[in-house]
Design a protein around this motif. Structure first.
Motif, PDB file in Angstrom:
ATOM      1  N   LYS A  54     -92.154 -18.133  69.630  1.00 26.93           N
ATOM      2  CA  LYS A  54     -90.739 -18.218  69.181  1.00 26.93           C
ATOM      3  C   LYS A  54     -89.956 -17.281  70.232  1.00 26.93           C
ATOM      4  O   LYS A  54     -88.889 -17.666  70.924  1.00 26.93           O
ATOM      5  CB  LYS A  54     -90.391 -17.847  67.926  1.00 26.93           C
ATOM      6  CG  LYS A  54     -90.665 -18.780  66.821  1.00 26.93           C
ATOM      7  CD  LYS A  54     -90.271 -18.544  65.453  1.00 26.93           C
ATOM      8  CE  LYS A  54     -90.404 -19.399  64.363  1.00 26.93           C
ATOM      9  NZ  LYS A  54     -90.290 -18.779  63.080  1.00 26.93           N
ATOM     10  N   GLN A  55     -90.378 -16.057  70.502  1.00 28.47           N
ATOM     11  CA  GLN A  55     -89.863 -15.034  71.397  1.00 28.47           C
ATOM     12  C   GLN A  55     -89.852 -15.873  72.801  1.00 28.47           C
ATOM     13  O   GLN A  55     -88.731 -15.725  73.699  1.00 28.47           O
ATOM     14  CB  GLN A  55     -90.566 -13.787  71.707  1.00 28.47           C
ATOM     15  CG  GLN A  55     -90.421 -13.017  70.114  1.00 28.47           C
ATOM     16  CD  GLN A  55     -88.928 -12.885  69.730  1.00 28.47           C
ATOM     17  OE1 GLN A  55     -87.940 -12.511  70.575  1.00 28.47           O
ATOM     18  NE2 GLN A  55     -88.462 -12.950  68.668  1.00 28.47           N
ATOM     19  N   ALA A  56     -90.990 -16.398  73.267  1.00 32.38           N
ATOM     20  CA  ALA A  56     -90.977 -16.846  74.447  1.00 32.38           C
ATOM     21  C   ALA A  56     -89.828 -18.270  74.707  1.00 32.38           C
ATOM     22  O   ALA A  56     -89.349 -18.342  75.661  1.00 32.38           O
ATOM     23  CB  ALA A  56     -92.564 -17.472  74.799  1.00 32.38           C
ATOM     24  N   ILE A  57     -90.003 -18.791  73.754  1.00 34.71           N
ATOM     25  CA  ILE A  57     -89.012 -20.301  73.471  1.00 34.71           C
ATOM     26  C   ILE A  57     -87.466 -19.404  73.832  1.00 34.71           C
ATOM     27  O   ILE A  57     -86.761 -20.027  74.797  1.00 34.71           O
ATOM     28  CB  ILE A  57     -88.978 -20.863  72.291  1.00 34.71           C
ATOM     29  CG1 ILE A  57     -90.245 -21.450  72.383  1.00 34.71           C
ATOM     30  CG2 ILE A  57     -87.715 -21.690  72.383  1.00 34.71           C
ATOM     31  CD1 ILE A  57     -90.554 -21.992  70.975  1.00 34.71           C
ATOM     32  N   VAL A  82     -84.999 -24.922  66.832  1.00 35.02           N
ATOM     33  CA  VAL A  82     -86.215 -25.069  67.215  1.00 35.02           C
ATOM     34  C   VAL A  82     -87.116 -25.172  66.101  1.00 35.02           C
ATOM     35  O   VAL A  82     -87.379 -24.269  64.911  1.00 35.02           O
ATOM     36  CB  VAL A  82     -86.799 -23.769  67.919  1.00 35.02           C
ATOM     37  CG1 VAL A  82     -88.186 -24.054  68.504  1.00 35.02           C
ATOM     38  CG2 VAL A  82     -86.282 -23.800  69.215  1.00 35.02           C
ATOM     39  N   GLU A  83     -87.874 -26.151  65.823  1.00 33.31           N
ATOM     40  CA  GLU A  83     -88.861 -26.580  64.694  1.00 33.31           C
ATOM     41  C   GLU A  83     -90.112 -26.321  65.213  1.00 33.31           C
ATOM     42  O   GLU A  83     -90.654 -26.912  66.318  1.00 33.31           O
ATOM     43  CB  GLU A  83     -88.595 -28.198  64.220  1.00 33.31           C
ATOM     44  CG  GLU A  83     -89.589 -28.476  63.442  1.00 33.31           C
ATOM     45  CD  GLU A  83     -89.315 -28.549  61.932  1.00 33.31           C
ATOM     46  OE1 GLU A  83     -90.067 -27.963  60.988  1.00 33.31           O
ATOM     47  OE2 GLU A  83     -87.972 -28.614  61.660  1.00 33.31           O
ATOM     48  N   ILE A  84     -90.753 -25.397  64.465  1.00 27.41           N
ATOM     49  CA  ILE A  84     -92.219 -25.223  64.642  1.00 27.41           C
ATOM     50  C   ILE A  84     -93.230 -25.901  64.049  1.00 27.41           C
ATOM     51  O   ILE A  84     -93.041 -25.870  62.775  1.00 27.41           O
ATOM     52  CB  ILE A  84     -92.621 -23.633  64.614  1.00 27.41           C
ATOM     53  CG1 ILE A  84     -91.949 -22.787  65.514  1.00 27.41           C
ATOM     54  CG2 ILE A  84     -94.167 -23.481  65.028  1.00 27.41           C
ATOM     55  CD1 ILE A  84     -92.402 -22.543  67.070  1.00 27.41           C
ATOM     56  N   GLU A  85     -94.305 -26.747  64.646  1.00 24.32           N
ATOM     57  CA  GLU A  85     -95.080 -27.500  63.715  1.00 24.32           C
ATOM     58  C   GLU A  85     -96.615 -27.261  64.270  1.00 24.32           C
ATOM     59  O   GLU A  85     -96.707 -26.799  65.277  1.00 24.32           O
ATOM     60  CB  GLU A  85     -94.975 -29.043  63.847  1.00 24.32           C
ATOM     61  CG  GLU A  85     -93.883 -29.614  63.399  1.00 24.32           C
ATOM     62  CD  GLU A  85     -93.147 -30.967  64.057  1.00 24.32           C
ATOM     63  OE1 GLU A  85     -94.000 -31.214  64.968  1.00 24.32           O
ATOM     64  OE2 GLU A  85     -91.904 -31.304  63.747  1.00 24.32           O
ATOM     65  N   TYR A  86     -97.715 -27.282  63.274  1.00 27.35           N
ATOM     66  CA  TYR A  86     -98.860 -26.923  63.555  1.00 27.35           C
ATOM     67  C   TYR A  86     -99.660 -28.287  63.863  1.00 27.35           C
ATOM     68  O   TYR A  86     -99.360 -29.117  63.227  1.00 27.35           O
ATOM     69  CB  TYR A  86     -99.625 -26.172  62.346  1.00 27.35           C
ATOM     70  CG  TYR A  86     -99.082 -24.853  62.190  1.00 27.35           C
ATOM     71  CD1 TYR A  86     -99.583 -23.862  63.047  1.00 27.35           C
ATOM     72  CD2 TYR A  86     -97.896 -24.520  61.342  1.00 27.35           C
ATOM     73  CE1 TYR A  86     -98.740 -22.670  62.834  1.00 27.35           C
ATOM     74  CE2 TYR A  86     -97.421 -23.408  61.119  1.00 27.35           C
ATOM     75  CZ  TYR A  86     -97.809 -21.970  61.955  1.00 27.35           C
ATOM     76  OH  TYR A  86     -97.286 -20.888  61.906  1.00 27.35           O
ATOM     77  N   GLU A  87    -100.407 -28.087  64.669  1.00 28.06           N
ATOM     78  CA  GLU A  87    -101.221 -29.170  65.054  1.00 28.06           C
ATOM     79  C   GLU A  87    -102.008 -29.801  63.874  1.00 28.06           C
ATOM     80  O   GLU A  87    -102.420 -29.139  63.014  1.00 28.06           O
ATOM     81  CB  GLU A  87    -102.459 -28.647  66.045  1.00 28.06           C
ATOM     82  CG  GLU A  87    -102.951 -29.907  67.058  1.00 28.06           C
ATOM     83  CD  GLU A  87    -104.022 -28.865  67.966  1.00 28.06           C
ATOM     84  OE1 GLU A  87    -104.680 -29.882  68.778  1.00 28.06           O
ATOM     85  OE2 GLU A  87    -104.248 -27.898  67.885  1.00 28.06           O
ATOM     86  N   GLY A  88    -101.759 -31.257  63.875  1.00 31.65           N
ATOM     87  CA  GLY A  88    -102.399 -31.858  62.659  1.00 31.65           C
ATOM     88  C   GLY A  88    -101.444 -31.941  61.682  1.00 31.65           C
ATOM     89  O   GLY A  88    -101.962 -32.628  60.487  1.00 31.65           O
TER      90      GLY A  88
END
Length: 299
Positions: A264-267, A281-287
């Motif tokens: 998130k910080q990098a984004i 920004v929506e963070i989603e986990y793989e799968g």
């Protein structure tokens, strides 16, 4: 600080109001003057001024309107209304310019002598009135105020041209100068209006603002550690100055809470360079699958 800023906006809006009434009353004088002096150049400048009066009026009204806070009906606030004003004004000017050209071009072949003395008097008035309006509006910081100052400055130049032509006509009978000047002024207006119209239209249709490089942003996001992919990335502009950004970022499934925080910080760092006023920004986990895709599957 906030109070001072608000005062500044009021000042901006007051100046626009002043410039609007000044311009409108002068436009009326000008249309009558153009008809009386039989000068198509003055009429084409009157059209230019009428366009400016409309945009000043709309701009002034919307400047006051767009500063209102967001509501449940307009969650982004009222900024977009100033784009609407720019759009309406462009259409008015384009239609008007085409009309003036249909009047002026035949006159190139059958020039009529305008009343040079009348032209001279109007031109002097024109320089003074528009000069006063520019003086009032200069230093405005919104896109709206800048565009208006530029419009009025063009008017001053247009009047200087009419002034020169009227002085020449007082000594030499060269009636073709009048329609020539008219075509010159009108083509110049059209050229600028069409460029602005195109930009406004792109923003209005939610196109990406020209200073934002989508590919660059996407590539940088993909280069972040632990980021697998991104999708549903959107950039659009509210009013040409305030832009909004949203995206879904997929991170690897074994990433820790700290890892997610770092992502998130990098984004944030990447996006900061663009000064977006709205960021999602929506963070989603793989799968895990995307919330939007899930919604579509269940329909």
């Amino acid at each position: 600080m906030g109070h001072h800023h608000h005062h500044h906006h009021d000042e901006n809006s007051k100046n626009m109001g002043f410039a609007f009434f000044l311009n409108l009353s002068f436009t009326i004088v000008e249309i009558i003057g153009g008809l009386l002096t039989n000068s198509i150049a003055i009429l084409s400048d009157a059209l230019h001024d009428l366009g400016d009066s409309i945009s000043l009026g709309l701009g002034w009204f919307l400047q006051r309107f767009s500063n209102k806070e967001q509501t449940n009906d307009f969650t982004f606030g009222y900024k977009r209304f100033s784009l609407l004003a720019a759009l309406i004004n462009s259409v008015v000017l384009i239609v008007g310019s085409v009309f003036i050209l249909t009047e002026a071009i035949p006159r190139l072949f059958q020039p009529e002598s305008p009343n040079a003395t009348g032209m001279l008097m109007l031109a002097i008035l024109g320089v003074i009135v528009n000069g006063a309006a520019v003086f009032k509006l200069r230093g405005g910081d919104t896109m709206n105020a800048k565009v208006m100052t530029w419009h009025l400055l063009e008017d001053v130049l247009g009047w200087v041209a009419v002034l020169i032509v009227s002085i020449v006509l007082m000594f030499k009978d060269i009636p073709i100068l009048d329609p020539l000047l008219s075509v010159g002024i009108t083509v110049y207006i059209l050229y600028n209006v069409i460029i602005n119209f195109k930009k406004t239209m792109i923003l209005f249709l939610e196109g990406v603002p020209e200073e934002v490089d989508m590919e660059d942003i996407q590539q940088k996001l993909l280069d972040i550690t632990n980021v697998k992919s991104i999708h549903h990335t959107h950039v659009w502009s509210l009013d040409g100055e305030q832009h909004a950004f949203s995206t879904h970022v997929v991170v690897t499934e074994d990433v820790t809470k700290e890892g997610t925080y770092e992502v998130k910080q990098a984004i944030k760092r990447i996006i900061q360079a663009y000064h977006f006023s709205h960021i999602t920004v929506e963070i989603e986990y793989e799968g895990e699958g995307c919330i939007i895709e899930h919604a579509h599957q269940h329909e």
